[in-house]
Scaffold this motif. Structure first.
Motif, PDB file in Angstrom:
ATOM      1  N   THR A 104     -13.815 -12.922 -41.551  1.00  0.00           N
ATOM      2  CA  THR A 104     -12.962 -14.060 -41.214  1.00  0.00           C
ATOM      3  C   THR A 104     -11.983 -14.276 -42.349  1.00  0.00           C
ATOM      4  N   PHE A 105     -10.850 -14.916 -42.060  1.00  0.00           N
ATOM      5  CA  PHE A 105      -9.868 -15.167 -43.099  1.00  0.00           C
ATOM      6  C   PHE A 105     -10.104 -16.496 -43.792  1.00  0.00           C
ATOM      7  N   ALA A 106     -11.194 -17.162 -43.449  1.00  0.00           N
ATOM      8  CA  ALA A 106     -11.635 -18.360 -44.159  1.00  0.00           C
ATOM      9  C   ALA A 106     -12.823 -17.950 -45.024  1.00  0.00           C
ATOM     10  N   THR A 107     -13.123 -18.723 -46.036  1.00  0.00           N
ATOM     11  CA  THR A 107     -14.275 -18.404 -46.884  1.00  0.00           C
ATOM     12  C   THR A 107     -15.395 -19.390 -46.585  1.00  0.00           C
ATOM     13  N   PRO A 108     -16.624 -18.940 -46.687  1.00  0.00           N
ATOM     14  CA  PRO A 108     -17.066 -17.614 -47.097  1.00  0.00           C
ATOM     15  C   PRO A 108     -16.822 -16.578 -46.006  1.00  0.00           C
ATOM     16  N   GLU A 127     -11.911 -18.401 -52.366  1.00  0.00           N
ATOM     17  CA  GLU A 127     -10.713 -17.715 -52.839  1.00  0.00           C
ATOM     18  C   GLU A 127     -10.621 -17.707 -54.354  1.00  0.00           C
ATOM     19  N   GLU A 128     -11.260 -18.673 -55.013  1.00  0.00           N
ATOM     20  CA  GLU A 128     -11.252 -18.706 -56.475  1.00  0.00           C
ATOM     21  C   GLU A 128     -12.053 -17.555 -57.081  1.00  0.00           C
ATOM     22  N   ASP A 129     -12.801 -16.824 -56.253  1.00  0.00           N
ATOM     23  CA  ASP A 129     -13.550 -15.663 -56.736  1.00  0.00           C
ATOM     24  C   ASP A 129     -12.673 -14.418 -56.831  1.00  0.00           C
ATOM     25  N   ILE A 130     -11.405 -14.548 -56.492  1.00  0.00           N
ATOM     26  CA  ILE A 130     -10.442 -13.465 -56.681  1.00  0.00           C
ATOM     27  C   ILE A 130      -9.548 -13.876 -57.847  1.00  0.00           C
ATOM     28  N   ARG A 131      -9.621 -13.090 -58.925  1.00  0.00           N
ATOM     29  CA  ARG A 131      -8.818 -13.405 -60.113  1.00  0.00           C
ATOM     30  C   ARG A 131      -7.798 -12.314 -60.369  1.00  0.00           C
ATOM     31  N   LEU A 164      -5.952  -8.113 -47.847  1.00  0.00           N
ATOM     32  CA  LEU A 164      -6.072  -8.767 -49.145  1.00  0.00           C
ATOM     33  C   LEU A 164      -5.064  -9.891 -49.317  1.00  0.00           C
ATOM     34  N   GLU A 165      -3.848  -9.691 -48.834  1.00  0.00           N
ATOM     35  CA  GLU A 165      -2.801 -10.694 -48.976  1.00  0.00           C
ATOM     36  C   GLU A 165      -3.154 -12.011 -48.303  1.00  0.00           C
ATOM     37  N   ARG A 166      -4.011 -11.981 -47.306  1.00  0.00           N
ATOM     38  CA  ARG A 166      -4.435 -13.221 -46.630  1.00  0.00           C
ATOM     39  C   ARG A 166      -5.213 -14.136 -47.561  1.00  0.00           C
ATOM     40  N   PHE A 167      -5.794 -13.563 -48.640  1.00  0.00           N
ATOM     41  CA  PHE A 167      -6.624 -14.341 -49.557  1.00  0.00           C
ATOM     42  C   PHE A 167      -5.904 -14.666 -50.873  1.00  0.00           C
ATOM     43  N   LEU A 168      -4.751 -14.108 -51.072  1.00  0.00           N
ATOM     44  CA  LEU A 168      -4.025 -14.328 -52.346  1.00  0.00           C
ATOM     45  C   LEU A 168      -3.011 -15.439 -52.234  1.00  0.00           C
TER      46      LEU A 168
END
Length: 168
Positions: A104-108, A127-131, A164-168
């Motif tokens: 899904t494009f929502a987290t988690p 999303e904060e888990d992507i740095r 990946l761009e969906r989460f950045l």
């Protein structure tokens, strides 16, 4: 004078001026001498190859050094074991070569990826888990505490970049 390891005196175990504990989320919680708490602290080796047990920095999520540890061996056993466990997790950093799917494009969300160490799945909690590490590199924290790297986003295939761009 050069001493062999057998003749060196044992380093004393000094009480640290901070507390460190693992939270239920798997992240480290640092509490300084002033009582201020910092969640998500990361230990970083200054010299990971030449002197892996010397010069370890405890760094906040904002990138600020909270404590400096000269010698890992000088810490009390429980604290030393916790840091060694966390450092071992940090040293294992598979490189993502392709994103196969995202639940899904929502987290988690559950990510299925190809890495340089084989296919795997992991949970992205937020999303904060992507740095970001520089312009094109990423470090992604999986739900089990494993860190995954993307050294160059532009080197990924088009479908992976779009996911990946969906989460950045």
């Amino acid at each position: 004078m050069i001493h062999s390891a057998a003749t060196l005196p044992a380093l004393p175990s000094l009480p640290p001026v901070f507390q460190l504990q693992r939270q239920a989320s798997g992240r480290l919680l640092f509490t300084g001498a002033d009582g201020e708490a910092h969640a998500g602290v990361v230990p970083v080796r200054a010299f990971p190859l030449a002197a892996p047990d010397e010069g370890i920095s405890l760094v906040s999520t904002e990138g600020h050094e909270l404590a400096w540890i000269e010698q890992l061996q000088a810490l009390p056993d429980a604290l030393r074991a916790l840091l060694q466990e966390e450092l071992a997790l940090r040293d294992f950093v598979p490189e993502i070569t392709r994103l196969k799917s995202v639940s899904t494009f929502a987290t988690p969300s559950i990510w299925a990826v190809e890495t340089d160490r084989g296919d795997t799945t992991f949970v992205l909690k937020g999303e904060e888990d992507i740095r970001r590490l520089g312009r094109n590199a990423l470090l992604i924290a999986g739900g089990q505490g494993v860190q995954y790297s993307v050294p160059d986003i532009s080197a990924l295939d088009r479908a992976s970049r779009r996911l990946l761009e969906r989460f950045l």
